[in-house]
Design an enzyme around this catalytic site. Structure first.
Site, PDB file in Angstrom:
ATOM      1  N   GLU A 114       0.842  -1.194   0.000  1.00  0.00           N
ATOM      2  CA  GLU A 114       0.000   0.000   0.000  1.00  0.00           C
ATOM      3  C   GLU A 114       0.879   1.247   0.000  1.00  0.00           C
ATOM      4  O   GLU A 114       2.086   1.174   0.242  1.00  0.00           O
ATOM      5  CB  GLU A 114      -0.952   0.006   1.207  1.00  0.00           C
ATOM      6  CG  GLU A 114      -1.993  -1.106   1.146  1.00  0.00           C
ATOM      7  CD  GLU A 114      -2.992  -1.050   2.274  1.00  0.00           C
ATOM      8  OE1 GLU A 114      -4.038  -1.713   2.156  1.00  0.00           O
ATOM      9  OE2 GLU A 114      -2.741  -0.356   3.279  1.00  0.00           O
ATOM     10  N   HIS A 233      -9.136  10.095   2.585  1.00  0.00           N
ATOM     11  CA  HIS A 233      -8.713   8.977   1.748  1.00  0.00           C
ATOM     12  C   HIS A 233      -8.795   9.423   0.298  1.00  0.00           C
ATOM     13  O   HIS A 233      -9.805   9.977  -0.130  1.00  0.00           O
ATOM     14  CB  HIS A 233      -9.597   7.751   1.979  1.00  0.00           C
ATOM     15  CG  HIS A 233      -8.981   6.492   1.468  1.00  0.00           C
ATOM     16  ND1 HIS A 233      -8.855   6.209   0.119  1.00  0.00           N
ATOM     17  CD2 HIS A 233      -8.427   5.441   2.111  1.00  0.00           C
ATOM     18  CE1 HIS A 233      -8.260   5.044  -0.035  1.00  0.00           C
ATOM     19  NE2 HIS A 233      -7.978   4.555   1.157  1.00  0.00           N
ATOM     20  N   ARG A 279      -0.857   9.133   1.563  1.00  0.00           N
ATOM     21  CA  ARG A 279      -2.210   9.572   1.222  1.00  0.00           C
ATOM     22  C   ARG A 279      -2.367  11.081   1.124  1.00  0.00           C
ATOM     23  O   ARG A 279      -3.169  11.571   0.318  1.00  0.00           O
ATOM     24  CB  ARG A 279      -3.196   9.021   2.267  1.00  0.00           C
ATOM     25  CG  ARG A 279      -3.394   7.521   2.150  1.00  0.00           C
ATOM     26  CD  ARG A 279      -4.304   7.000   3.238  1.00  0.00           C
ATOM     27  NE  ARG A 279      -4.531   5.565   3.057  1.00  0.00           N
ATOM     28  CZ  ARG A 279      -5.237   4.823   3.895  1.00  0.00           C
ATOM     29  NH1 ARG A 279      -5.745   5.367   4.979  1.00  0.00           N
ATOM     30  NH2 ARG A 279      -5.412   3.542   3.665  1.00  0.00           N
ATOM     31  N   HIS A 340     -11.618  10.498   6.132  1.00  0.00           N
ATOM     32  CA  HIS A 340     -11.392   9.075   6.388  1.00  0.00           C
ATOM     33  C   HIS A 340     -10.883   8.766   7.795  1.00  0.00           C
ATOM     34  O   HIS A 340     -11.356   7.825   8.427  1.00  0.00           O
ATOM     35  CB  HIS A 340     -10.392   8.546   5.361  1.00  0.00           C
ATOM     36  CG  HIS A 340     -10.104   7.080   5.457  1.00  0.00           C
ATOM     37  ND1 HIS A 340     -11.082   6.111   5.324  1.00  0.00           N
ATOM     38  CD2 HIS A 340      -8.940   6.410   5.673  1.00  0.00           C
ATOM     39  CE1 HIS A 340     -10.538   4.911   5.451  1.00  0.00           C
ATOM     40  NE2 HIS A 340      -9.243   5.063   5.679  1.00  0.00           N
ATOM     41  N   ARG A 375      -1.311   9.451   8.623  1.00  0.00           N
ATOM     42  CA  ARG A 375      -1.262   8.020   8.960  1.00  0.00           C
ATOM     43  C   ARG A 375      -0.791   7.181   7.775  1.00  0.00           C
ATOM     44  O   ARG A 375      -1.305   7.303   6.669  1.00  0.00           O
ATOM     45  CB  ARG A 375      -2.648   7.531   9.398  1.00  0.00           C
ATOM     46  CG  ARG A 375      -2.714   6.026   9.652  1.00  0.00           C
ATOM     47  CD  ARG A 375      -4.067   5.621  10.187  1.00  0.00           C
ATOM     48  NE  ARG A 375      -5.116   5.718   9.193  1.00  0.00           N
ATOM     49  CZ  ARG A 375      -5.461   4.752   8.342  1.00  0.00           C
ATOM     50  NH1 ARG A 375      -4.798   3.598   8.347  1.00  0.00           N
ATOM     51  NH2 ARG A 375      -6.454   4.916   7.493  1.00  0.00           N
TER      52      ARG A 375
END
Length: 527
Positions: A114, A233, A279, A340, A375
């Site tokens: 990811e 997100h 992100r 998110h 995060r």
């Protein structure tokens, strides 16, 4: 009605479940659920849990990836502690029979990649990891008669024993079925109420994510930190007239490409890591492209991959999109950012202890120091388990209470006061107006004039909420609106205090990043 327990857990997501299932059966435990047991943010998590599992991976690499994503604001000791306990967290889930996806060849755990990760370390259950984990763990609650689940209980306020230096002694909650208030008492209370996504127009969070735990802890005297860092997100499904649905980070991890309306790829223009950048970078890039081309979405294309591979990795995403007449095996997916994850929260130490004796906090409600300014994908489920089990161990061992570390830059604020200023409008407060305000002034790109205007509007709305001195219990809408106004105010005050752009907080007034990374810590001044 008053009930007595040894430990009260507010929330039934992974953080709360990790505490409940790690405590000994001698503990009398109450688990309070605002809605149904299954309705949690954890249940909606698609990607997986990050853990150093592959023999060629390392703690150092995972720690560094976390620190890079966190843009200098992570607490390094907290990051090391949580990452170094990641194999144990994964083993704990496996011991509880969580059915992760495995390789066809050797039946070892399939590890995916990811954004922000430099190695394949995401253990997952196809594309519905959160549901598989929470469903499995929640099904085990019945095997523990010491755990009593109370659904449809909306926690209203923490109860304090002022004769013991304001020690937490439990919580007052609204029974949504009877409409009556109930009192739950215990020497240990755990806040695991999730995040704040419902403060924004578009969010991947469930409807219960209204920041209740953060608001209750703040009013009880706990410090909060880094509430300006709200993770949007990058890729939520952007089809008209349908609920916001998350398109997992793993789609990009497995080769998904972000494209402009003309089909050209754009992420390499923004970051050398392209689609696998953290992100915050991807979300800002998507918003920039949407503004540049006057669209409400960009395209995420995985259709160049074999159909069997797509169906194997992303069956839920495929099924959901297909229900809206979109086949991701043949067509790109329209996506846009959505609120998110709350990277800040109630300040805690390694044991999950807050400033208030007897009150613990875990999961998205807490600020552990792991996430910093952004995060890293799939670190949140890991944090839930490690902190949750630490809390359980601390309660079982009866260790002395240690308040979280002091911060020299702490900003003292009286929760009851309001700034003087000309309000934007004096209409009565409501949830929809609040969401529109926060989305407009506290989105991916911000400025200080807008944040100040939003804060003045919030103060006007808060002044219109009259304290209810009647014996009648408040409604759920009243409880949530009050909490959302308080938490929105904390977000804006944190944002105004940060005179730089870092990670998820980007302000056009201060576009550069300061040389020194300092957390934003607010402390309530209680009368």
């Amino acid at each position: 009605m008053t009930r007595q327990f040894d430990t009260i857990i507010i929330g039934s997501g992974l953080a709360g479940l990790s505490v409940a299932l790690s405590l000994p059966d001698s503990q009398r435990i109450a688990m309070l659920c605002k809605d149904a047991l299954i309705n949690t943010a954890s249940d909606k998590a698609q990607g997986g849990i990050a853990a150093v599992w592959d023999s060629q991976d390392s703690f150092e690499r995972h720690i560094n990836d976390t620190l890079v994503a966190g843009a200098g604001l992570c607490e390094k000791e907290a990051v090391a502690h949580i990452v170094e306990h990641s194999p144990d967290a994964l083993k704990w889930l496996l011991a509880h029979q969580v059915n992760f996806t495995r390789n066809d060849t050797d039946q070892q755990l399939h590890l995916t990649l990811e954004g922000g990760h430099s190695w394949r370390r995401i253990a997952h259950a196809s594309d519905k990891t959160g549901h598989v984990i929470t469903h499995t763990l929640q099904s085990l609650l019945g095997q523990h008669p010491n755990i009593q689940v109370f659904e449809q209980r909306a926690s209203v306020e923490l109860l304090l024993d002022h004769e013991k230096n304001a020690q937490c002694m439990g919580v007052k909650a609204l029974n949504r079925q009877s409409g009556h208030m109930e009192t739950f008492l215990a020497p240990n209370t755990v806040l695991a109420t999730g995040g704040t996504g419902q403060l924004f127009t578009h969010t991947t969070n469930p409807v219960i994510a209204t920041g209740d735990g953060i608001a209750m802890a703040w009013h009880a005297g706990c410090r909060i930190a880094n509430m300006e860092f709200i993770q949007f997100h990058p890729t939520a499904l952007a089809l008209p007239h349908i609920p916001t649905f998350l398109i997992s980070e793993a789609v990009r991890g497995e080769g998904g490409i972000l494209k402009r309306p003309d089909g050209s790829r754009f992420m390499p223009d923004y970051d050398q890591r392209a689609e696998l950048a953290p992100r915050d970078i991807v979300a800002r890039a998507i918003e920039a492209e949407m503004k540049k081309h006057g669209t409400n979405h960009v395209w995420l294309d995985i259709s160049h991959k074999p159909r069997d591979e797509i169906l194997h990795h992303f069956p839920m995403i495929h099924e959901t999109c297909l229900s809206h007449e979109l086949d991701i095996c043949t067509s790109p997916i329209p996506v846009a950012p959505a609120a998110h994850y709350t990277c800040g929260g109630v300040l805690v130490n390694r044991a999950g202890q807050t400033d208030l004796k007897g009150l613990y906090c875990a999961g998205e409600t807490a600020y552990t120091g792991l996430h910093g300014a952004n995060r890293l994908a799939s670190n949140s489920l890991l944090e839930c388990i490690v902190t949750g089990r630490n809390i359980a161990n601390n309660i079982e061992a009866g260790l002395p209470w240690e308040t979280p570390a002091a911060y020299d830059n702490t900003i003292a604020i009286n929760p009851a006061t309001s700034d003087n200023g000309q309000p934007a409008q004096a209409s009565p407060p409501n949830v929809n107006s609040l969401r529109q305000l926060m989305t407009h002034y506290f989105g991916i790109v911000r400025n200080h004039a807008g944040m100040q205007a939003a804060l003045q509007q919030l103060n006007t709305w808060k002044a219109q909420l009259h304290p209810d001195n009647s014996v009648q219990a408040p409604s759920l809408n009243e409880i949530e609106l009050k909490n959302m106004l308080d938490v929105a105010s904390l977000m804006l005050q944190c944002g105004l205090a940060r005179k730089e752009s870092r990670g998820l907080h980007y302000t056009t007034d201060y576009p550069h990043t300061a040389e020194t990374a300092i957390p934003t810590v607010l402390a309530p001044v209680l009368s």
